[in-house]
Write an enzyme that holds these catalytic residues in place. Structure first.
Site, mmCIF file in Angstrom:
data_model
loop_
_atom_site.group_PDB
_atom_site.id
_atom_site.type_symbol
_atom_site.label_atom_id
_atom_site.label_comp_id
_atom_site.label_asym_id
_atom_site.label_seq_id
_atom_site.Cartn_x
_atom_site.Cartn_y
_atom_site.Cartn_z
ATOM 1 N N ASP A 1 -4.433 -4.706 6.040
ATOM 2 C CA ASP A 1 -4.847 -5.540 4.913
ATOM 3 C C ASP A 1 -3.722 -6.506 4.547
ATOM 4 O OD1 ASP A 1 -6.366 -6.556 2.814
ATOM 5 O OD2 ASP A 1 -5.694 -5.019 1.400
ATOM 6 N N SER B 1 0.856 -1.187 0.000
ATOM 7 C CA SER B 1 0.000 0.000 0.000
ATOM 8 C C SER B 1 0.892 1.238 0.000
ATOM 9 C CB SER B 1 -0.953 -0.035 1.204
ATOM 10 O OG SER B 1 -1.913 1.000 1.112
ATOM 11 N N HIS C 1 -2.552 -1.082 -3.504
ATOM 12 C CA HIS C 1 -3.715 -0.220 -3.336
ATOM 13 C C HIS C 1 -3.559 1.024 -4.199
ATOM 14 C CE1 HIS C 1 -4.200 -2.075 0.946
ATOM 15 N NE2 HIS C 1 -4.752 -2.835 0.019
#
Length: 362
Positions: A306, A184, A210
């Site tokens: 995540d 991310s 992401h």
């Protein structure tokens, strides 16, 4: 947990910079809806932004790229050289804006998000979550030396909302190795370094970074021109083969599947999982179910959690697992949560990950 912007000490102070009064108003309202964020002002161009910054220093700037008097990229370069500050690029979901947004990341921007658009209630809420999370991640990352990030503990949908029921262990009997990677905040540069260090015959990779839709295709094209492995945005049904890396498309989940002796990806819609779509957890859990001991999972720099539970499931399935270390992570959120869960077999600095992947896949 460190004090500073984005922690319980005080809200993150944000300056919104965009030439559209409507967009400024919308962004300010969205950001102000989060109690962890304080909008200290808005500016219609970089010159007005500098004047505002002289009066009250923001922790983070949200910045448009297309602006009069001075474009966002030029302003970003000047900021990074003269007054480094975390910057989140807010760009329209237009193909033409993808390349400049990626250049902004190379120039020092921390995140790229899509400007909120009118749409369904779910779409507007997802836009709010993404924008506010990006600002908080930028505040934690900082413009200079990376700062550690505490994992977010939020009520969330699990990957079960997207994954189908597991199959039997018989699907795990194949000799092909597959590498699944999740990243991310800070991941665009980390992935570039990772992939550029791999040879053209490296094991097949499936990657979740992401990033908004449209931007992932441009990101894949840019990596493809820099790396020995072929890099492309994943399309539903793409085979996972040696020498190729598939980048999950923005705003859609990407899962690993197996058909006979070959792996392929499934690209599908679905709810946000761990506040993201695509979700690293969804990819990792699908790899645990369909590849098991034939997989290697890598969790890299990023805010939140995540992928942490998915990496734990990968480890339980017999896969080898790696977490990027704190020193080389821009934000040490996702890897730290994975380590806390005992999901990482190895914790490695970024430069050590490519050779370890090759060793594990021999």
């Amino acid at each position: 947990m460190p004090h500073g912007p984005g922690t319980s000490a005080r809200p993150v102070r944000v300056l919104v910079v965009d030439d559209s009064a409507l967009v400024r108003e919308t962004l300010a309202a969205v950001l102000a809806s989060d109690p962890g964020i304080e909008v200290i002002g808005a500016a219609g161009d970089p010159y007005a932004a500098v004047e505002r910054m002289r009066r009250q220093a923001p922790d983070v700037i949200t910045l448009d790229i297309e602006m009069p008097r001075m474009d966002g990229l030029t302003f970003l370069r000047k900021l990074m050289a003269q007054h480094p500050i975390p910057v989140v690029i807010c760009s329209s979901l237009a193909t033409a804006g993808a390349e400049p947004a990626l250049r902004a990341l190379e120039c020092g921007a921390v995140e790229v998000v899509a400007k909120p658009r009118l749409g369904t209630r779910r779409f507007l809420e997802e836009s709010r979550v993404r924008l506010c999370d990006a600002v908080k991640a930028a505040a934690r990352a900082g413009p200079g030396r990376p700062r550690a990030s505490a994992p977010l503990v939020q009520a969330k949908l699990t990957a079960d909302a997207v994954l189908a029921r597991p199959r039997s262990d018989a699907v795990l009997q194949t000799t092909e190795r597959v590498v699944v990677v999740g990243a991310s905040t800070g991941g665009t540069e980390a992935l570039r370094e990772l992939l550029a260090a791999l040879p053209g015959d490296a094991p097949g990779l499936v990657i979740v970074q992401h990033m908004p839709e449209v931007f992932t295709a441009a990101f894949a094209r840019r990596l493809d021109g820099l790396c020995a492995v072929a890099v492309k945005e994943a399309a539903d049904g793409d085979a996972v083969v040696p020498g190729r890396a598939l980048i999950a498309p923005g705003n859609r989940h990407t899962l690993l599947r197996r058909s006979g002796a070959r792996y392929h990806v499934e690209v599908r819609d679905g709810p946000l999982v761990c506040r993201h779509r695509p979700s690293v957890d969804v990819l990792f859990r699908s790899a645990a179910r369909y590849a098991g001991r034939n997989a290697v999972g890598v969790i890299m720099t990023g805010m939140g959690d995540d992928g942490a539970r998915g990496l734990a499931e990968l480890k339980r399935s017999g896969a080898d697992t790696i977490a990027q270390d704190e020193a080389t992570s821009v934000v040490f959120g996702m890897p730290r949560e994975a380590i806390r869960l005992g999901a990482a077999d190895r914790v490695l600095p970024l430069p050590a990950i490519p050779p370890e992947l090759l060793r594990l896949c021999r």
